[in-house]
Scaffold this active site. Structure first.
Site, short mmCIF file in Angstrom:
data_model
loop_
_atom_site.label_atom_id
_atom_site.label_comp_id
_atom_site.label_asym_id
_atom_site.label_seq_id
_atom_site.Cartn_x
_atom_site.Cartn_y
_atom_site.Cartn_z
N LYS A 138 0.24 -0.47 -11.46
CA LYS A 138 1.58 -0.23 -10.19
C LYS A 138 2.59 0.64 -10.80
O LYS A 138 3.51 0.21 -11.49
CB LYS A 138 1.74 -1.55 -9.69
CG LYS A 138 0.63 -2.22 -9.13
CD LYS A 138 1.12 -3.58 -8.37
CE LYS A 138 1.64 -4.60 -9.22
NZ LYS A 138 1.59 -5.99 -8.82
N THR A 193 12.97 -4.85 -1.00
CA THR A 193 11.44 -4.62 -1.29
C THR A 193 11.03 -6.03 -2.02
O THR A 193 10.07 -5.91 -3.01
CB THR A 193 11.33 -3.51 -2.45
OG1 THR A 193 12.06 -3.66 -3.29
CG2 THR A 193 11.66 -2.13 -1.66
N GLY A 220 9.09 -9.16 -2.76
CA GLY A 220 7.73 -9.57 -2.44
C GLY A 220 6.76 -8.39 -2.31
O GLY A 220 5.55 -8.83 -2.09
N THR A 221 7.07 -7.35 -2.76
CA THR A 221 5.81 -6.40 -3.02
C THR A 221 4.65 -6.63 -3.66
O THR A 221 3.46 -6.31 -3.26
CB THR A 221 6.36 -4.93 -3.49
OG1 THR A 221 7.20 -5.25 -4.73
CG2 THR A 221 7.39 -4.25 -2.64
N GLY A 222 4.81 -7.31 -4.92
CA GLY A 222 3.61 -7.43 -5.90
C GLY A 222 2.76 -8.31 -5.19
O GLY A 222 1.45 -8.49 -5.29
N CYS A 223 3.38 -9.45 -4.60
CA CYS A 223 2.74 -10.56 -4.06
C CYS A 223 1.87 -10.35 -2.90
O CYS A 223 0.93 -10.58 -2.61
CB CYS A 223 3.73 -11.72 -3.45
SG CYS A 223 4.96 -12.21 -5.04
#
Ligand code: PXL
Length: 265
Positions: free
Chosen positions: A173, A204, A206-209
């Site tokens: 990512k 932003t 919490g984007t990875g989860c």
């Protein structure tokens, strides 16, 4: 039948990341979300004020309860906190016949440690080998492999270094690079570059989860890895665009953006 998806992750009391983000994503994408809580964080838009791991036995028991009775069509992992938990979860996943999306969470958006430094080797040698897809961001790539990505061209080298630990696919990512949000998905032979315009939005959390849970949800519905990742990225891009202020710091992405009527947005 509604497919079941299991998240193995930490709780974010602020509701933007962790287990809470995972379950909201699963609801939005039409699967039945279930959870194994690995740790509890006291957290809000300003950062992590405290974190407590659960005992390995509690994590194992939750996992067995879900998998042995209900069954799962995909598993997603997030915050695993310690070497003991990483190793226990890797072993549980190895014995489960379902694709696994591994988000090798290291630190929160605010820089708070969510994984002990002593757990890194277990992530490399136990957890990554059982991954169908591993989804590191550039900080996690550096932590795990030592490869420092400074341009899109470096992302190939990063993916090869992650794949060397054994996941079937690596999704690197590149969101922390300037310019478009570019990710590279590869299994070592196919290469898929996913590009989304950068939204001028600081909310932003919490984007990875959210991305990893969206991939797991799409896999559970029967999509291939490249299809699942493309659909997940589209869902996340909409959620980031709709991210909103909450508290005094970094607000969450909007997991419900697609469920709202156009007139409400
Ligand atoms: O985004 C990584 C992450 C995972 N799990 C929990 C978190 C965060 C980030 O804040 O709080 C519980």
């Amino acid at each position: 039948m509604i497919p079941g998806v299991l998240t193995v992750a930490g709780s974010d009391s602020g509701g933007g990341a962790g287990i809470q983000a995972d379950l909201k994503t699963m609801l939005a994408l039409g699967v039945h979300g279930m959870s194994v809580v690995t740790a509890v964080t006291a957290q809000n838009s300003l950062g992590v004020q405290g974190a407590w791991e659960l005992p390995v036995a509690a994590v194992r028991a939750q996992y067995r309860s879900v998998v042995d009775d209900i069954g799962v069509r995909a598993v997603k992992t997030g915050m695993l906190a310690s070497a003991e938990l990483v190793e226990a979860v890797a072993e549980l996943i190895a014995g489960t016949d379902a694709p696994a999306v591994i988000d090798p969470v290291g630190v929160s958006k605010h820089g708070d440690a969510l994984l002990a430094a002593s757990a890194l080797d277990s992530v490399r040698t136990k957890l990554l080998p059982v991954a169908t897809v591993a989804t590191p961001n550039l900080d996690e790539v550096a932590q795990i492999t030592g490869v420092r990505v400074e341009s899109e061209a470096d992302m190939r080298r990063a993916a090869a270094a992650v794949l060397a630990y054994g996941p079937r696919w690596a999704l690197i990512k590149g969101g922390h690079l300037p310019g478009d949000a570019v990710d590279l998905l590869t299994d070592g032979s196919e290469e898929h570059w996913l590009r989304a315009p950068r939204h001028d939005n600081r909310h932003t959390h919490g984007t990875g989860c959210t991305l990893a849970s969206a991939i797991a949800s799409q896999l559970a519905k029967g999509q291939s890895v490249p299809e699942a990742v493309a659909a997940a990225k589209e869902y996340l891009t909409g959620a980031v665009a709709a991210g909103f202020a909450l508290g005094g710091g970094i607000g969450p992405v909007d997991h419900g953006w697609r469920l709202r009527a156009a007139s409400e947005r």
